[in-house]
Structures are given as C-alpha cells and as structure tokens.
Design a protein around this motif. Structure first.
Motif, PDB file in Angstrom:
ATOM      1  N   PHE A 417      26.929  42.582  41.808  1.00  0.00           N
ATOM      2  CA  PHE A 417      28.222  42.275  40.877  1.00  0.00           C
ATOM      3  C   PHE A 417      28.805  41.005  40.943  1.00  0.00           C
ATOM      4  O   PHE A 417      28.932  40.290  40.042  1.00  0.00           O
ATOM      5  N   LEU A 418      28.695  40.734  42.365  1.00  0.00           N
ATOM      6  CA  LEU A 418      29.362  39.044  42.682  1.00  0.00           C
ATOM      7  C   LEU A 418      28.278  38.022  42.074  1.00  0.00           C
ATOM      8  O   LEU A 418      28.810  37.138  41.380  1.00  0.00           O
ATOM      9  N   ILE A 419      26.983  38.319  42.032  1.00  0.00           N
ATOM     10  CA  ILE A 419      26.156  37.394  41.777  1.00  0.00           C
ATOM     11  C   ILE A 419      25.914  37.420  40.067  1.00  0.00           C
ATOM     12  O   ILE A 419      26.064  36.343  39.527  1.00  0.00           O
ATOM     13  N   LYS A 420      26.057  38.567  39.872  1.00  0.00           N
ATOM     14  CA  LYS A 420      25.856  38.594  38.214  1.00  0.00           C
ATOM     15  C   LYS A 420      27.075  38.035  37.522  1.00  0.00           C
ATOM     16  O   LYS A 420      26.895  37.450  36.444  1.00  0.00           O
ATOM     17  N   ARG A 424      29.540  33.868  43.502  1.00  0.00           N
ATOM     18  CA  ARG A 424      28.631  34.019  44.749  1.00  0.00           C
ATOM     19  C   ARG A 424      29.660  33.899  45.917  1.00  0.00           C
ATOM     20  O   ARG A 424      29.149  34.077  47.044  1.00  0.00           O
ATOM     21  N   GLU A 425      30.743  32.927  45.912  1.00  0.00           N
ATOM     22  CA  GLU A 425      31.523  32.521  47.017  1.00  0.00           C
ATOM     23  C   GLU A 425      32.200  33.913  47.627  1.00  0.00           C
ATOM     24  O   GLU A 425      32.412  33.952  48.778  1.00  0.00           O
ATOM     25  N   GLY A 426      32.190  35.051  46.927  1.00  0.00           N
ATOM     26  CA  GLY A 426      32.566  36.110  47.280  1.00  0.00           C
ATOM     27  C   GLY A 426      31.559  36.918  48.230  1.00  0.00           C
ATOM     28  O   GLY A 426      32.238  37.822  48.765  1.00  0.00           O
ATOM     29  N   LEU A 427      30.403  36.347  48.147  1.00  0.00           N
ATOM     30  CA  LEU A 427      29.688  37.211  49.024  1.00  0.00           C
ATOM     31  C   LEU A 427      29.909  36.923  50.496  1.00  0.00           C
ATOM     32  O   LEU A 427      29.539  37.921  51.559  1.00  0.00           O
ATOM     33  N   ILE A 428      30.680  35.939  50.796  1.00  0.00           N
ATOM     34  CA  ILE A 428      30.958  35.661  52.430  1.00  0.00           C
ATOM     35  C   ILE A 428      31.788  36.612  52.749  1.00  0.00           C
ATOM     36  O   ILE A 428      31.890  37.329  53.590  1.00  0.00           O
ATOM     37  N   TYR A 429      32.838  37.370  51.927  1.00  0.00           N
ATOM     38  CA  TYR A 429      33.722  38.328  51.965  1.00  0.00           C
ATOM     39  C   TYR A 429      32.938  39.520  52.256  1.00  0.00           C
ATOM     40  O   TYR A 429      33.150  40.374  53.073  1.00  0.00           O
ATOM     41  N   ILE A 494      36.183  38.147  29.257  1.00  0.00           N
ATOM     42  CA  ILE A 494      35.608  37.003  29.228  1.00  0.00           C
ATOM     43  C   ILE A 494      36.518  35.690  29.131  1.00  0.00           C
ATOM     44  O   ILE A 494      36.665  34.709  29.706  1.00  0.00           O
ATOM     45  N   GLU A 495      37.438  36.048  28.337  1.00  0.00           N
ATOM     46  CA  GLU A 495      38.754  35.016  27.819  1.00  0.00           C
ATOM     47  C   GLU A 495      39.499  34.517  29.228  1.00  0.00           C
ATOM     48  O   GLU A 495      40.044  33.488  29.375  1.00  0.00           O
ATOM     49  N   SER A 496      39.857  35.534  29.972  1.00  0.00           N
ATOM     50  CA  SER A 496      40.604  35.263  31.049  1.00  0.00           C
ATOM     51  C   SER A 496      39.820  34.767  32.466  1.00  0.00           C
ATOM     52  O   SER A 496      40.298  34.490  33.375  1.00  0.00           O
ATOM     53  N   SER A 497      38.411  34.764  32.224  1.00  0.00           N
ATOM     54  CA  SER A 497      37.342  34.054  33.172  1.00  0.00           C
ATOM     55  C   SER A 497      37.342  35.123  34.202  1.00  0.00           C
ATOM     56  O   SER A 497      38.300  35.467  34.897  1.00  0.00           O
ATOM     57  N   ILE A 498      36.109  34.979  34.696  1.00  0.00           N
ATOM     58  CA  ILE A 498      35.587  36.249  35.881  1.00  0.00           C
ATOM     59  C   ILE A 498      36.151  35.656  37.171  1.00  0.00           C
ATOM     60  O   ILE A 498      36.616  36.314  37.883  1.00  0.00           O
ATOM     61  N   LYS A 499      36.298  34.208  37.112  1.00  0.00           N
ATOM     62  CA  LYS A 499      36.577  33.707  38.308  1.00  0.00           C
ATOM     63  C   LYS A 499      38.282  33.758  38.647  1.00  0.00           C
ATOM     64  O   LYS A 499      38.473  34.095  39.906  1.00  0.00           O
ATOM     65  N   LYS A 500      38.978  33.736  37.659  1.00  0.00           N
ATOM     66  CA  LYS A 500      40.286  34.186  37.811  1.00  0.00           C
ATOM     67  C   LYS A 500      40.550  35.506  38.258  1.00  0.00           C
ATOM     68  O   LYS A 500      41.365  36.070  38.797  1.00  0.00           O
ATOM     69  N   ALA A 501      39.826  36.452  37.460  1.00  0.00           N
ATOM     70  CA  ALA A 501      39.923  37.716  37.722  1.00  0.00           C
ATOM     71  C   ALA A 501      39.632  38.068  39.086  1.00  0.00           C
ATOM     72  O   ALA A 501      40.369  39.096  39.639  1.00  0.00           O
ATOM     73  N   LEU A 502      38.727  37.543  39.773  1.00  0.00           N
ATOM     74  CA  LEU A 502      38.331  37.909  41.258  1.00  0.00           C
ATOM     75  C   LEU A 502      39.079  37.044  42.132  1.00  0.00           C
ATOM     76  O   LEU A 502      38.829  36.060  42.587  1.00  0.00           O
ATOM     77  N   THR A 506      41.505  40.726  45.586  1.00  0.00           N
ATOM     78  CA  THR A 506      40.175  41.410  45.103  1.00  0.00           C
ATOM     79  C   THR A 506      39.351  41.034  46.221  1.00  0.00           C
ATOM     80  O   THR A 506      38.514  42.081  46.680  1.00  0.00           O
ATOM     81  N   LEU A 507      38.891  40.042  46.593  1.00  0.00           N
ATOM     82  CA  LEU A 507      37.942  39.583  47.438  1.00  0.00           C
ATOM     83  C   LEU A 507      38.074  40.146  48.962  1.00  0.00           C
ATOM     84  O   LEU A 507      37.000  40.743  49.578  1.00  0.00           O
TER      85      LEU A 507
END
Length: 651
Positions: A417-420, A424-429, A494-502, A506-507
């Motif tokens: 999910f994080l990669i898709k 990817r920076e969430g992988l460290i968590y 999509i409009e709110s952007s994935i990066k903002k959503a996470l 969440t992490l």
C-alpha cells in the motif's frame, strides 16, 4: 469463630490483659472441638509444621516459658492425633509418630526433638497421601512484592518485622519475618500452607482467593525476608560451582527448613538454600516436568477437585493442564500425528465444558480417563522427553509458518500500500514497528528463561487482546480502502493528494499495527520454541535451527510474491483488493483472538458440530462464530450504505 476473636480483640484493645484471657479460652474451645472434627490433609500438615516451629516458644530446658503457648501446643498435638486416626489407610508408622509427638509435648521434651519428629511426620504424610508440596510454575517475586504491599503490610509491616499499623490490635502479634531463629525453623511449604489456609486463633486469614502461583510467590517472598545480601552472594557462588553435583531438588527446597539443611548437609548447603529461596527458577530448571507429564498430573488434580465439590478450582486446573502442558507440544505432535493432536485438543475442550456445566462426577471422570489415555499415547509417539531430529525440524518449521503467516500478510499488504501510493517514506514506520516487535521478542525470550516464567494464561491473554486490537484496526483500514474505490471518493482522494492523506498520526498508526501484528506472533512463538528446545538433544536443537531457516525462506518468498504482484494492479483496483483482504484478515484475527481468550478461560466456549479451519481463524464454537458473523454483517451494512451514498452523489 476466628473472626469473632479478632473483632473482640480489635474493639477492646485497651483491655489487653482481659482480652488475652478471653481470646485464649475461646481459642482452646475452638481447637478442643476441632480435635474431634474432620480436618483436611493440608490443614493437618499445617498444624504439624506449626507445632515444629512454635513449640520452642513454649518450652526451654524442660520448663514452660509461656503458659498460653504451651497450652496451645498440647491442644494442637491432641488435634493432630485425633485427625490422623481418622484418616483412611493410615500407616502404622504415622500412628506411632503421632503418639510420640503427644508424649513429647506432654513431657516438655527438647524443642529440637519435637522439630525433628514433626519433620519426619510431614515427610511421611506427603509420601503416604501423594501431596503436592512444590509450585507448578516458577514463583514471581516481583508480583509477590506487590501482593505483599496490598495484603500484608497492614499487619506485618513494610519490612516484614510484624510492626504494621494493625499489629497492636492483635493477639498473638503478627509474624516477624525478620526473626532469624524463626526463619531457620520455617519451610516454604509451611508458609504456603499458612497463606492458603490462614492460621486459626490469630489474625492471619486465608488467602485462598489468590491463585496458587501467587500464594507460592508470596511464600518465597516472605521466606527470604530475613536473608542478607552477602548470604545470597555466597550461596550464588556455591551453587554455580557445585551445581553439577548438588543434590538440591525443588521438594527439598520447599519442605526443608534452613536449620534442617544445616544439620543434614552443613553450612554450604544453608548458603545455597538462601540463594535458591531468592532465585527459585534456578532449581526449577533442573526439575521441570515434560509438558505431557504436567498435563496428566494437573488433570488428575482437576478431577479430584471436582469430586470434592470445587468446580471453579477444577475448571482453572483444567485450563492450566492445557495451556501449561499440552499446548506447548502441539506443534511437535502435529508433525507426527495431527489426528491425535486434534483429538486431544477436542477432548480437553469437552472436559472443560463438562466441568463448567457441572455435568456430574461420573461424566467428568469418564472424560478424564479418555484424555489420560490419549495423552499417554502422545507421550509414546513423542518418545517421552526427547524428540527426534526430524520431528524437531518439522516442528520448528510448522511453528514459524503457522505463527508468522498472518503477520507476514499484514506487513506485506501495508508495504504494498505504501509503495503503490508513493509514500515510501512510510516504510520506515512500518518496518520500525516490525523491528521493535522482533527486539521485544528477544527480550521476552531472555526474561522468560532467566527471570520469570510466562504462564499459559498470560500468553493467551496477550495473544487474544493483541488479535482483537489488530482485528479492529484492520476492519477500519479495510473499510477505508473500500471507501476509496467509488468514483467520487476516488476523485476526492486524488485531489487531496495521497501524501497529505497519510499524515504523521496515520504513519504512527501503521507502526503500531505492524508492532501488534508481529509481536503477538513472536510472543507465542518464543514460548513454543522454548518448549521444543528442552524436548530434544543437541542434534535435535541443530535441526530446530534448520527448520527455522527454511520457514524464514518460505515466508520471505511469499512476501516477495505478494509485493510483486499486488503492486502491479491499477491503483483503484489495488484499493478494492486490499480492502477486501483487510476485511478477511480482520475476521481471521477476531476468530483467533476469541479462541485465545477462551483458552485462557476468560470467555465461555460452547462447541458447534462444524469443522475447524485454523488458517482462517474459524473455530467451531458459538461465541467465536457469532463474533465473526457480526463482523461480516457490519461490514456488509457499511459497504451497502457507502455504495448507496455514492450513488446518491455523496462524497
């Protein structure tokens, strides 16, 4: 009667001398009656031990130094004689010993002579009536300290000197555990018995409401209060140098007083006793039963408890027989005879339910006999204590595959999910939670092998609570992912952007889920591997390592396949597949969590005539299936409502 005496003493404390006389007369009356009444074996043993320790408080050099104490000793000796004569199949040697005891007390004999005789009587009764005089699990002195602070400080004081706030209101005064002379006379089993039974005629109540392990822990804790640090250090050095040829056993530690040890074995043995009283896990390593031997023994105690009318105690013992015994060798037995493993597991569940529903002594005895035969067959299949290299290899592989698969699925799905989603920076968590869980598993291994023994109930409670927690989180994540598959929600996402959503919360939630999913499996695996390790020889232990490596390779391959093929899906379809997958995992975890809590005896278990599918967390009982059905219904309602909302143009 005992509570009446205590109340009188408390309310009239300023008339101390008068109360002493009244209390003593009531005390004599009580035990004059009890001398002719039936007394349980455990109480009888306590009385014998009490005479051995306290007689010297009444007599010195053939003279009475405490009239009340001496009267007490004479009455106790009479009670012991009358009750031993009522025992079934009493040995002639024991009859002679009790006659001698009464004669010695009446003739004001030397206290050492009385102490030796009571020790011999104690040993004779333990042998004749097969009395368990040792703890089944390693006493936990950390828990004991908390129990002491909660239950004992008011009378015995913070330091154990008998000077607690209520001490002045009591006659006789509470025990001073720092008294070196009395420390030398006491056995740990005697302390355990006093904690269990209470002490009639004193302010010491029964603490039978505590678990057996807690009572043993308290006995070991107060039994070492008079010990000095330098004595423990000396005993530690001697134990380590003489460990290989020491004749110390757990029974000797619990049933022999320091003074008896000194007389029989000398000063070095006393120092070792001092060390072992503070470190009981050291001697218990040497005397540990095989899991199946433990199960058979505890089931017998459960059957006996039920026959005597103690249904709650019988049920608790039945749970212990499974959790602390059979469950530890399930994986090993599964490797060579899975049918027998399933049969034993099923029969033990039936046995517990027969007790819980109070189906009668004949039915319970019949179930016990069936289980005993099955356990003995398992012993034969596993060749008692030593497993073959092949069995150890398969058992090690099965444990990791069975326990690690669910954690792997959660971690791989979250990583994909994080990669898709480009996070990817969430992988460290995610991997951070995994690493911490593995490190905590290592700590669990060290703690459970050197400091405390983690009980089966604790193991199942930890697994159960963690599984239910993980199920709740996965259920939410599954719904969140499904929510993103609709056109409007997809556009908004999509409009709110994935990066903002996470966001950070969440992490950290992902890290927590990663930790819970992995640690619940690691925690149980550690304890299973410990049981497997001690059941095989050096060659078999090497095969355990190979089994671990092969299982690790298989899990790594599965993780790679999941990561490779799931990330190839279009993003919207990925959410749909992953959301459904999370729902399935949530239901699996809920079933396994419910099963763990049932095995710990915290939730009832009513069987259903359906097959068990452990891989999917489906266990044939009403409670677990009801929870999983409820989750399916709730998920369906949420999905239908969400779809209806989207069709109506909601966001």
């Amino acid at each position: 009667m005992r509570m009446i005496i205590i109340c009188i003493l408390f309310s009239l404390w300023f008339f101390k001398n008068m109360v002493k006389k009244i209390g003593f007369l009531l005390f004599i009356f009580f035990f004059s009656y009890s001398a002719y009444a039936s007394m349980p074996i455990q109480r009888l043993l306590q009385l014998i031990d009490y005479i051995g320790v306290d007689y010297r408080e009444a007599i010195k050099d053939g003279q009475v130094i405490n009239t009340e104490e001496y009267g007490e000793m004479k009455d106790f000796a009479l009670a012991v004689r009358e009750n031993i004569l009522q025992l079934e199949g009493v040995d002639k040697k024991l009859i002679n010993q009790v006659a001698m005891l009464e004669s010695l007390v009446n003739s004001k004999a030397d206290p050492d002579e009385v102490a030796k005789l009571t020790t011999d009587m104690h040993s004779q009764m333990v042998a004749d009536y097969d009395i368990l005089v040792v703890p089944r699990a390693v006493p936990n002195t950390l828990i004991a300290k908390q129990l002491y602070e909660k239950n004992c400080i008011a009378c015995h004081g913070v330091k154990g000197n008998g000077g607690g706030p209520l001490a002045k209101t009591m006659e006789p005064l509470p025990t001073n555990f720092l008294d070196r002379e009395r420390y030398k006379e006491r056995t740990l089993y005697g302390l355990f018995n006093s904690i269990t039974q209470g002490v009639s005629g004193t302010g010491m109540p029964s603490f039978s409401q505590l678990s057996e392990r807690d009572r043993w822990s308290l006995a070991f804790y107060v039994g070492q209060m008079a010990v000095q640090a330098n004595e423990v250090e000396a005993g530690s050095a001697l134990w380590k140098t003489k460990k290989s040829n020491s004749d110390f056993s757990l029974e000797r530690l619990t049933t022999t007083s320091p003074k008896q040890v000194e007389i029989s074995s000398g000063g070095d043995a006393v120092a070792i006793t001092t060390y072992l009283r503070r470190n009981p896990h050291e001697v218990m390593k040497k005397t540990k039963q095989s899991p199946l031997e433990f199960s058979i023994q505890v089931l017998e105690e459960s059957r006996t408890a039920y026959s005597s009318g103690d249904r709650a105690g019988a049920y608790d013992l039945a749970i212990n027989a499974y959790l602390e015994g059979f469950e530890l060798i399930e994986n090993s037995l599964d490797a060579i005879d899975p049918t027998l493993r399933r049969q034993i597991e099923s029969e033990m569940t039936v046995y517990r339910n027969l007790i819980r529903k109070d189906k009668g002594e004949a039915t319970v005895n019949s179930a016990y006999n069936s289980i005993k035969l099955l356990l003995e067959a398992a012993q034969s299949s596993l060749s008692e204590k030593r497993l073959s290299g092949k069995t150890a290899f398969v058992g090690a592989m099965v444990i990791l595959l069975r326990e690690g698969l669910e954690a792997l699925l959660v971690i791989a799905a979250l990583a994909a999910f994080l990669i898709k989603t480009g996070k990817r920076e969430g992988l460290i968590y995610l991997y951070g939670g995994l690493v911490v869980a593995l490190l905590m598993g290592g700590v669990t291994w060290v703690v459970s092998t050197t400091l405390i023994q983690i009980g089966g109930a604790s193991r199942e409670l930890t697994e159960g609570i963690a599984a239910i927690t993980a199920a709740s989180v996965l259920f939410y994540v599954g719904f969140w992912m499904h929510n993103k598959t609709s056109a409007m929600q997809w556009k908004h996402f999509i409009e709110s952007s994935i990066k903002k959503a996470l966001n950070k919360e969440t992490l950290w939630g992902i890290a927590a889920l990663s930790f819970i999913a992995v640690y619940r499996e690691v925690f149980e695996s550690v304890l299973f591997y410990q049981a497997l390790w001690v059941q095989t020889d050096q060659n078999g232990q090497g095969m355990i390592v190979y089994g671990l490596l092969l299982a690790t390779a298989i899990l790594s391959l599965l993780a790679w396949l999941i990561m490779k093929y799931s990330t190839r899906l279009p993003l919207r379809q990925f959410f749909a597949v992953s959301g459904g997958f999370m729902f399935i995992l949530a239901i699996v975890f809920a079933g396994k969590g419910m099963s763990a809590l049932q095995e710990a005896g915290k939730i009832p278990l009513d069987p259903v005539d359906l097959p068990s599918v452990e891989l999917l967390g489906i266990y044939p009982n009403y409670q677990g299936l009801a929870l999983q059905c409820l989750m399916l219904i709730l998920a369906s309602i949420m999905i239908i409502r969400d779809n209806q909302k989207n069709r109506n143009g909601g966001v």
